[in-house]
Design an enzyme around this catalytic site. Structure first.
Site, PDB file in Angstrom:
ATOM      1  N   ASN A  10      37.741  36.763  21.131  1.00 16.77           N
ATOM      2  CA  ASN A  10      38.505  35.644  21.674  1.00 16.77           C
ATOM      3  C   ASN A  10      37.598  34.932  22.671  1.00 16.77           C
ATOM      4  OD1 ASN A  10      40.269  33.857  22.881  1.00 16.77           O
ATOM      5  ND2 ASN A  10      41.488  35.435  23.925  1.00 16.77           N
ATOM      6  N   TRP A  11      37.031  33.829  22.212  1.00 12.87           N
ATOM      7  CA  TRP A  11      36.067  33.114  23.063  1.00 12.87           C
ATOM      8  C   TRP A  11      36.723  32.377  24.218  1.00 12.87           C
ATOM      9  CZ3 TRP A  11      31.970  30.341  19.443  1.00 12.87           C
ATOM     10  CH2 TRP A  11      31.105  31.329  18.919  1.00 12.87           C
ATOM     11  N   LYS A  12      38.030  32.187  24.146  1.00 16.18           N
ATOM     12  CA  LYS A  12      38.726  31.375  25.153  1.00 16.18           C
ATOM     13  C   LYS A  12      38.052  29.997  25.234  1.00 16.18           C
ATOM     14  CE  LYS A  12      40.171  35.619  27.278  1.00 16.18           C
ATOM     15  NZ  LYS A  12      40.661  36.328  28.448  1.00 16.18           N
ATOM     16  N   HIS A  97      49.132  34.352  23.698  1.00 19.23           N
ATOM     17  CA  HIS A  97      48.206  35.007  24.638  1.00 19.23           C
ATOM     18  C   HIS A  97      48.769  34.883  26.055  1.00 19.23           C
ATOM     19  CE1 HIS A  97      44.687  35.884  27.052  1.00 19.23           C
ATOM     20  NE2 HIS A  97      44.212  36.513  25.997  1.00 19.23           N
ATOM     21  N   GLU A  99      47.441  34.159  28.779  1.00 19.30           N
ATOM     22  CA  GLU A  99      46.994  32.971  29.512  1.00 19.30           C
ATOM     23  C   GLU A  99      47.825  31.750  29.109  1.00 19.30           C
ATOM     24  OE1 GLU A  99      42.852  33.403  28.542  1.00 19.30           O
ATOM     25  OE2 GLU A  99      42.780  35.169  29.833  1.00 19.30           O
ATOM     26  N   GLU A 169      47.920  43.771  24.975  1.00 18.56           N
ATOM     27  CA  GLU A 169      46.983  43.383  26.033  1.00 18.56           C
ATOM     28  C   GLU A 169      47.666  43.490  27.394  1.00 18.56           C
ATOM     29  OE1 GLU A 169      43.565  40.804  24.328  1.00 18.56           O
ATOM     30  OE2 GLU A 169      45.117  39.493  25.109  1.00 18.56           O
ATOM     31  N   GLY A 175      40.156  40.699  31.567  1.00 18.10           N
ATOM     32  CA  GLY A 175      39.148  40.059  32.408  1.00 18.10           C
ATOM     33  C   GLY A 175      38.917  40.762  33.739  1.00 18.10           C
ATOM     34  N   SER A 215      39.311  43.987  28.563  1.00 25.93           N
ATOM     35  CA  SER A 215      38.038  44.538  29.053  1.00 25.93           C
ATOM     36  C   SER A 215      37.372  45.518  28.090  1.00 25.93           C
ATOM     37  CB  SER A 215      38.223  45.185  30.430  1.00 25.93           C
ATOM     38  OG  SER A 215      38.611  44.212  31.379  1.00 25.93           O
ATOM     39  N   GLY A 236      37.545  39.720  24.639  1.00 25.38           N
ATOM     40  CA  GLY A 236      37.340  38.427  25.301  1.00 25.38           C
ATOM     41  C   GLY A 236      35.901  38.262  25.749  1.00 25.38           C
ATOM     42  N   GLY A 237      35.646  38.514  27.015  1.00 26.91           N
ATOM     43  CA  GLY A 237      34.329  38.286  27.616  1.00 26.91           C
ATOM     44  C   GLY A 237      33.172  38.873  26.824  1.00 26.91           C
TER      45      GLY A 237
HETATM   46  P1  PGA Z   1      38.753  40.409  28.096  1.00 29.32           P
HETATM   47  O1  PGA Z   1      39.868  39.460  27.442  1.00 29.32           O
HETATM   48  O2  PGA Z   1      38.169  41.240  26.978  1.00 29.32           O
HETATM   49  O3  PGA Z   1      37.765  39.479  28.715  1.00 29.32           O
HETATM   50  O4  PGA Z   1      39.460  41.283  29.094  1.00 29.32           O
HETATM   51  C1  PGA Z   1      40.711  39.912  26.415  1.00 29.32           C
HETATM   52  C2  PGA Z   1      41.681  38.821  26.029  1.00 29.32           C
HETATM   53  O5  PGA Z   1      42.161  38.082  26.900  1.00 29.32           O
HETATM   54  O6  PGA Z   1      41.993  38.674  24.833  1.00 29.32           O
END
Ligand code: PGA
Length: 256
Positions: A10-12, A97, A99, A169, A175, A215, A236-237
């Protein structure tokens, strides 16, 4: 049944198209990505889908989007439909998600509408659910996740559920560098499957995938994804660098 693992990035809101193309070329230059037992998907900003679809064609790497609108077309300035995403090369789309729930006011009702639209399109949904820290500390994580599932999956039907991937999640792990313990991820994925069995049926619950996100990195990925209950990871990251993402995919696919 044996479910194929899914490692989804997930590149966001990261990378320009030029940077996305560079990532794709670097990832493919490392060798085969994924395996018969491990499917790989990158959920990228929608503007990159078409360019990346050309590069990943034939590689086995699938593409996904991070959001979608539930109408097919019309006067909805700034929105993108399922058909548009599929036409640009997406096979998956993330829905709900945390966010989007927190920063863009997505309610359970909106998420349900999006899921209904996705399930009647060629796209496969990745539905995100998860409790916040307060709920976890109060021992209310099952209640929180169960309520999100009930609301999101209303009227989805058995066929929709079978195509579904749920991403568990926990908000306190996204994050933050604080990955859930493998036992916590397993327990919640097992709970999610049992909840879906109670909402639909055992066969549908057995077919849908439940993955973990929060994470995940090359060190934690293997332990989190091992075992029967956790069918993969939403990353994500750590999906932003081709070498790191490649290592995560390998650490899962070499051990399944
Ligand atoms: P993260 O994000 O791996 O950076 O914690 C995961 C996500 O929000 O899907």
């Amino acid at each position: 049944m044996t479910r194929r693992k899914l490692i989804a990035g997930n590149w966001k809101m990261h990378k320009t198209t030029a940077q996305a193309i560079q990532f794709a070329n670097e990832l493919l230059s490392r060798g085969a990505v994924g395996s018969a037992k491990t499917e790989v998907c990158l959920c990228v900003p929608s503007v990159h889908l078409y360019a990346l679809a050309g590069i990943f064609e034939g590689s086995g790497v699938k593409l996904g989007a991070q959001n979608v609108y539930y109408e097919d077309e019309g006067a909805y300035t700034g929105e993108i439909s399922c058909g548009m995403l599929a036409g640009a090369g997406a096979g998956y789309v993330i829905v709900g998600h945390s966010e989007r729930r927190a920063l863009f006011a997505e309610t359970d009702d909106i998420i349900n509408k999006k899921l209904l639209a996705v399930c009647s399109s060629p796209l496969n949904p990745i539905l995100c659910v998860g409790e916040n820290l307060e709920q976890r500390e109060a021992g209310a994580e099952r209640q929180a996740v169960g309520d999100q599932l009930e609301a999101a999956l209303r009227d989805i039907g058995v066929r929709g559920v079978q195509r579904l991937t749920v991403a568990y999640e926990p908000l306190w792990a996204i994050g933050t560098g604080k990955t859930a313990l493998p036992g916590q991820a397993r327990e919640m994925c097992a709970f999610i499957r049992s909840k879906i069995e109670s909402l639909y049926d055992g066969h549908a619950a057995d077919r849908m995938r439940c993955i973990y996100g929060g994470s995940v990195d090359p060190v934690t990925a293997h332990d989190i994804v091992s075992g029967a209950d956790v069918d993969g990871a939403l990353v994500g990251g750590a999906s932003l660098k081709p070498d790191v993402f490649f290592d995560i995919v390998n650490s899962v696919s070499n051990h399944t």
